[in-house]
Design a protein around this motif. Structure first.
Motif, PDB file in Angstrom:
ATOM      1  N   PHE A 268       0.824  -1.207   0.000  1.00 62.16           N
ATOM      2  CA  PHE A 268       0.000   0.000   0.000  1.00 62.16           C
ATOM      3  C   PHE A 268       0.859   1.257   0.000  1.00 62.16           C
ATOM      4  O   PHE A 268       0.579   2.213  -0.735  1.00 62.16           O
ATOM      5  N   ARG A 269       1.895   1.268   0.833  1.00 62.79           N
ATOM      6  CA  ARG A 269       2.737   2.462   0.925  1.00 62.79           C
ATOM      7  C   ARG A 269       3.483   2.707  -0.385  1.00 62.79           C
ATOM      8  O   ARG A 269       3.637   3.852  -0.821  1.00 62.79           O
ATOM      9  N   GLU A 270       3.947   1.642  -1.027  1.00 62.05           N
ATOM     10  CA  GLU A 270       4.686   1.801  -2.275  1.00 62.05           C
ATOM     11  C   GLU A 270       3.769   2.194  -3.425  1.00 62.05           C
ATOM     12  O   GLU A 270       4.133   3.054  -4.250  1.00 62.05           O
ATOM     13  N   GLU A 283       4.852   3.018 -11.028  1.00 64.32           N
ATOM     14  CA  GLU A 283       3.590   3.672 -11.346  1.00 64.32           C
ATOM     15  C   GLU A 283       2.692   3.736 -10.106  1.00 64.32           C
ATOM     16  O   GLU A 283       2.507   2.731  -9.425  1.00 64.32           O
ATOM     17  N   ARG A 284       2.160   4.915  -9.848  1.00 69.17           N
ATOM     18  CA  ARG A 284       1.193   5.059  -8.770  1.00 69.17           C
ATOM     19  C   ARG A 284      -0.195   4.663  -9.263  1.00 69.17           C
ATOM     20  O   ARG A 284      -0.553   4.909 -10.412  1.00 69.17           O
ATOM     21  N   LEU A 285      -0.976   4.066  -8.389  1.00 70.34           N
ATOM     22  CA  LEU A 285      -2.362   3.767  -8.708  1.00 70.34           C
ATOM     23  C   LEU A 285      -3.208   5.025  -8.551  1.00 70.34           C
ATOM     24  O   LEU A 285      -2.943   5.856  -7.683  1.00 70.34           O
ATOM     25  N   ASP A 333      -5.533   0.445 -13.484  1.00 70.04           N
ATOM     26  CA  ASP A 333      -4.912   0.189 -12.185  1.00 70.04           C
ATOM     27  C   ASP A 333      -4.633  -1.293 -11.971  1.00 70.04           C
ATOM     28  O   ASP A 333      -3.675  -1.651 -11.284  1.00 70.04           O
ATOM     29  N   LEU A 334      -5.474  -2.157 -12.530  1.00 75.15           N
ATOM     30  CA  LEU A 334      -5.206  -3.601 -12.421  1.00 75.15           C
ATOM     31  C   LEU A 334      -3.915  -3.975 -13.138  1.00 75.15           C
ATOM     32  O   LEU A 334      -3.121  -4.770 -12.638  1.00 75.15           O
ATOM     33  N   ALA A 335      -3.692  -3.369 -14.296  1.00 78.64           N
ATOM     34  CA  ALA A 335      -2.452  -3.620 -15.027  1.00 78.64           C
ATOM     35  C   ALA A 335      -1.251  -3.087 -14.247  1.00 78.64           C
ATOM     36  O   ALA A 335      -0.182  -3.720 -14.208  1.00 78.64           O
ATOM     37  N   TYR A 340       3.451  -4.212 -10.809  1.00 75.75           N
ATOM     38  CA  TYR A 340       4.114  -4.078  -9.512  1.00 75.75           C
ATOM     39  C   TYR A 340       4.490  -5.448  -8.958  1.00 75.75           C
ATOM     40  O   TYR A 340       5.620  -5.660  -8.488  1.00 75.75           O
ATOM     41  N   LEU A 341       3.562  -6.399  -9.028  1.00 77.91           N
ATOM     42  CA  LEU A 341       3.821  -7.735  -8.497  1.00 77.91           C
ATOM     43  C   LEU A 341       4.902  -8.449  -9.305  1.00 77.91           C
ATOM     44  O   LEU A 341       5.697  -9.232  -8.754  1.00 77.91           O
ATOM     45  N   GLU A 342       4.946  -8.189 -10.601  1.00 75.25           N
ATOM     46  CA  GLU A 342       5.908  -8.877 -11.465  1.00 75.25           C
ATOM     47  C   GLU A 342       7.302  -8.254 -11.398  1.00 75.25           C
ATOM     48  O   GLU A 342       8.315  -8.966 -11.464  1.00 75.25           O
TER      49      GLU A 342
END
Length: 366
Positions: A268-270, A283-285, A333-335, A340-342
């Motif tokens: 969340f913070r990142e 990239e920020r959401l 935002d899903l992308a 971010y996860l990858e």
């Protein structure tokens, strides 16, 4: 509202949840008290920031000087406007302030596009109005009139979501401390505010569809900005405590996993800052990744694990619950979450981070 009637209430007001603490503070309060206040400024501050000596818990995580300025504002003839990003506990702070100052936080107006002056000031019982004409018996007071008549704090949530002309009905109550009821004859047509009356309003700085306030109304408020929690450990402790409370109310007897919460708060913070812990730009959401949203996700993770599998939830559950948060504002935002996860979790070690990366395939559209 009594203890017996709140047994099954999802969220009792602050003055009910913390009735014992308020009673202890009142009993020990020997400081000067502003006219119409239930507690002195010192005791009201202790109610919000905590007092170990009296067994009063800390209820708001933030700069204590903000509490001092807010209380001083409420003791003056100006209203208090709390502004900031969504999820920074503005509403919680306004509730705590009202409970401390007036002993009642329920005089609340919820702002919105459909909010009318009747919902703010007063309306009429039309059956009595037709039968008797405009009388005090046929008058139905709304929160503003009740707050002025009884000398209590009125909360106005999301004030900038109201149309400008509706907002400006507060001008006379804030400046002259009087509310006119022109339909009533004689002295009943003017309601003068008693000592203790004031208004706490809140406004989000990021939401779409808001209306700016008139300059005249802005001059009648003191503005205070509520910022996100800066310290990681403080935010983690808050999410853990709040999520644990929500889970217990939902019938989950096991506490949330701290390692999963560490991943949640880090993500969340990142995503909120657009920068990883080691300084990588990302990239920020556009969605609001607030502490309040983190608590909601932690609650959902715990419920998912407990009621579906009988455990306390894992990092894979976290991805599924994060998807609902990321999809609120923009499909992009899903992308961004998937990238971010990858890309920005590969350097992190630990089984919970591996679970998080592996579960990215569960994101919608993956």
């Amino acid at each position: 509202m009594t203890a017996t009637t709140t047994d099954h209430v999802q969220r009792p007001p602050a003055e009910v949840r913390y009735a014992d603490e308020l009673a202890r503070l009142r009993a020990a309060d020997d400081a000067p008290t502003p006219p119409g206040w239930a507690l002195s400024l010192r005791a009201a501050r202790a109610f919000i920031v905590g007092d170990e000596r009296l067994g009063v818990t800390r209820k708001f995580v933030g700069d204590p000087s903000l509490i001092d300025r807010a209380l001083v504002s409420l003791a003056t003839s100006r209203g208090l406007l709390l502004v900031g990003d969504p999820g920074t506990a503005k509403s919680l702070l306004s509730e705590l302030l009202a409970a401390a100052v007036s002993g009642d936080s329920t005089l609340t107006i919820q702002g919105g596009a459909a909010t009318t002056e009747d919902q703010i000031k007063y309306s009429w019982n039309y059956a009595l109005l037709v039968a008797e004409g405009p009388t005090e018996r046929s008058l139905v007071p709304a929160p503003l009139l009740r707050g002025m008549a009884h000398g209590q704090v009125v909360r106005f949530e999301e004030i900038t979501r109201c149309p400008l002309e509706v907002q400006d009905c507060l001008l006379s109550p804030l400046s002259d401390r009087v509310l006119a009821v022109p339909e009533l004859p004689g002295d009943g047509g003017m309601v003068f505010a008693k000592e203790g009356f004031n208004i706490i309003a809140t406004a989000n700085t990021r939401d779409r569809g808001v209306n700016d306030m008139s300059s005249a109304l802005k001059r009648r408020f003191n503005f205070e900005t509520v910022f996100p929690i800066a310290d990681f450990d403080t935010e983690l402790s808050l999410v853990e405590a709040e999520a644990g409370t929500l889970l217990r109310r939902s019938g989950v007897t096991a506490p949330p996993r701290r390692d999963v919460l560490e991943v949640l708060v880090t993500a969340f913070r990142e995503l909120r800052a657009g920068r990883t812990a080691r300084g990588d730009e990302m990239e920020r959401l556009s969605a609001v990744m607030s502490t309040a949203e983190a608590v909601s996700v932690a609650h959902a993770v715990g419920l998912r694990g407990w009621f579906l599998r009988g455990d306390t939830g894992n990092a894979a559950d976290l991805v599924s619950c994060l998807a609902g948060t990321a999809a609120k504002d923009s499909p992009e935002d899903l992308a961004k979450l998937r990238r971010y996860l990858e890309q920005h979790t590969l350097w992190r070690t630990g089984p919970q981070w591996r679970e998080l990366r592996d579960a990215r395939r569960e994101l919608p559209g993956g």
